[in-house]
Design a protein around this motif. Structure first.
Motif, PDB file in Angstrom:
ATOM      1  N   MET A   1       0.839  -1.180   0.000  1.00 56.36           N
ATOM      2  CA  MET A   1       0.000   0.000   0.000  1.00 56.36           C
ATOM      3  C   MET A   1       0.880   1.239   0.000  1.00 56.36           C
ATOM      4  O   MET A   1       1.932   1.266   0.614  1.00 56.36           O
ATOM      5  N   GLU A   2       0.415   2.258  -0.671  1.00 50.59           N
ATOM      6  CA  GLU A   2       1.100   3.546  -0.675  1.00 50.59           C
ATOM      7  C   GLU A   2       0.116   4.634  -0.287  1.00 50.59           C
ATOM      8  O   GLU A   2      -1.054   4.593  -0.679  1.00 50.59           O
TER       9      GLU A   2
ATOM     10  N   ILE B   1       5.691  10.153  -0.169  1.00 51.61           N
ATOM     11  CA  ILE B   1       5.069   8.864  -0.437  1.00 51.61           C
ATOM     12  C   ILE B   1       5.369   8.017   0.795  1.00 51.61           C
ATOM     13  O   ILE B   1       6.522   7.917   1.224  1.00 51.61           O
ATOM     14  N   LEU B   2       4.340   7.452   1.387  1.00 56.71           N
ATOM     15  CA  LEU B   2       4.506   6.500   2.482  1.00 56.71           C
ATOM     16  C   LEU B   2       4.254   5.135   1.867  1.00 56.71           C
ATOM     17  O   LEU B   2       3.156   4.864   1.378  1.00 56.71           O
ATOM     18  N   ARG B   3       5.295   4.307   1.853  1.00 56.27           N
ATOM     19  CA  ARG B   3       5.184   3.014   1.182  1.00 56.27           C
ATOM     20  C   ARG B   3       5.883   1.933   1.986  1.00 56.27           C
ATOM     21  O   ARG B   3       6.648   2.210   2.905  1.00 56.27           O
ATOM     22  N   THR B   4       5.639   0.703   1.592  1.00 57.15           N
ATOM     23  CA  THR B   4       6.282  -0.446   2.221  1.00 57.15           C
ATOM     24  C   THR B   4       7.796  -0.350   2.032  1.00 57.15           C
ATOM     25  O   THR B   4       8.281   0.071   0.978  1.00 57.15           O
ATOM     26  N   TRP B   5       8.523  -0.760   3.054  1.00 56.90           N
ATOM     27  CA  TRP B   5       9.980  -0.830   2.956  1.00 56.90           C
ATOM     28  C   TRP B   5      10.366  -1.967   2.013  1.00 56.90           C
ATOM     29  O   TRP B   5       9.720  -3.017   2.000  1.00 56.90           O
TER      30      TRP B   5
ATOM     31  N   PRO C   1       2.958  -4.982   9.272  1.00 51.93           N
ATOM     32  CA  PRO C   1       1.845  -4.287   8.617  1.00 51.93           C
ATOM     33  C   PRO C   1       1.765  -2.831   9.079  1.00 51.93           C
ATOM     34  O   PRO C   1       2.059  -2.510  10.227  1.00 51.93           O
ATOM     35  N   GLU C   2       1.369  -1.975   8.163  1.00 54.56           N
ATOM     36  CA  GLU C   2       1.165  -0.541   8.437  1.00 54.56           C
ATOM     37  C   GLU C   2       2.460   0.180   8.822  1.00 54.56           C
ATOM     38  O   GLU C   2       2.421   1.231   9.466  1.00 54.56           O
ATOM     39  N   THR C   3       3.613  -0.370   8.435  1.00 55.68           N
ATOM     40  CA  THR C   3       4.903   0.291   8.665  1.00 55.68           C
ATOM     41  C   THR C   3       5.389   0.830   7.325  1.00 55.68           C
ATOM     42  O   THR C   3       5.479   0.086   6.353  1.00 55.68           O
TER      43      THR C   3
END
Length: 178
Positions: free
Chosen positions: A1-2, A9-13, A56-58
């Protein structure tokens, strides 16, 4: 998820973020404020991406202008630093030293609050920082969190005896701010 904000942009590492993670997480000013030791190598940063930042949600906090991850922010839906009740969440964050004071983390936290309250239907969100971490307290204040309590001192992972300063914002308080 972004997730997207004006500058971020907040995205998965991703594992290929390890070089950027190490660049900022090796700085003792960063980890000490958050309670973890500085990273010792790119490989250690890669392992932390695999084992910690893959939760999740990081999210990697990525600058749109450069595409580089410069920090982390996340939503914890399971008990971490404070007891959570009935769908509440906790938000945590850090950012690399060169980006302190630029409003990047408040921008990320505002987006995480939006997600918590409009998509995850959280009734309240908590945030915790070590007592005396004025920069983190300012983020919380800017984002509408209100001081709730200070926990008793405890040993941090770095071996220091510190108290947690705990703050909270409810969905109703967040809606009033909008």
């Amino acid at each position: 998820m972004e997730l997207y904000t004006r500058r971020l942009i907040l995205r998965t590492w991703r594992e290929d973020d390890a070089v950027s993670l190490y660049k900022y997480a090796r700085d003792p000013r960063i980890g000490a404020a958050a309670g973890w030791k500085p990273h010792d190598s790119v490989e250690e940063s890669r392992e932390i991406i695999r084992n910690v930042l893959s939760a999740p949600e990081t999210y990697a906090v990525v600058l749109k202008s450069t595409g580089e991850p410069v920090g982390a922010a996340g939503i914890m839906l399971k008990e971490n630093n404070v007891p959570l009740n009935n769908g509440e969440a906790e938000i945590g964050y850090w950012i690399g030293f060169p980006y302190w004071g630029q409003g990047i983390i408040p921008e990320a936290v505002e987006e995480l609050l939006r997600r918590c309250f409009t998509e995850l239907n959280c009734p309240a969100v908590w945030c915790v920082s070590y007592e005396g971490n004025r920069k983190s307290e300012r983020v919380q204040e800017k984002c509408g969190f209100k001081y709730h309590h200070t926990s008793p001192r405890r040993l941090t992972p770095m071996g220091e005896s510190l108290a947690d300063r705990v703050s909270r914002i409810t969905k109703e308080e967040w809606e009033v701010r909008r």
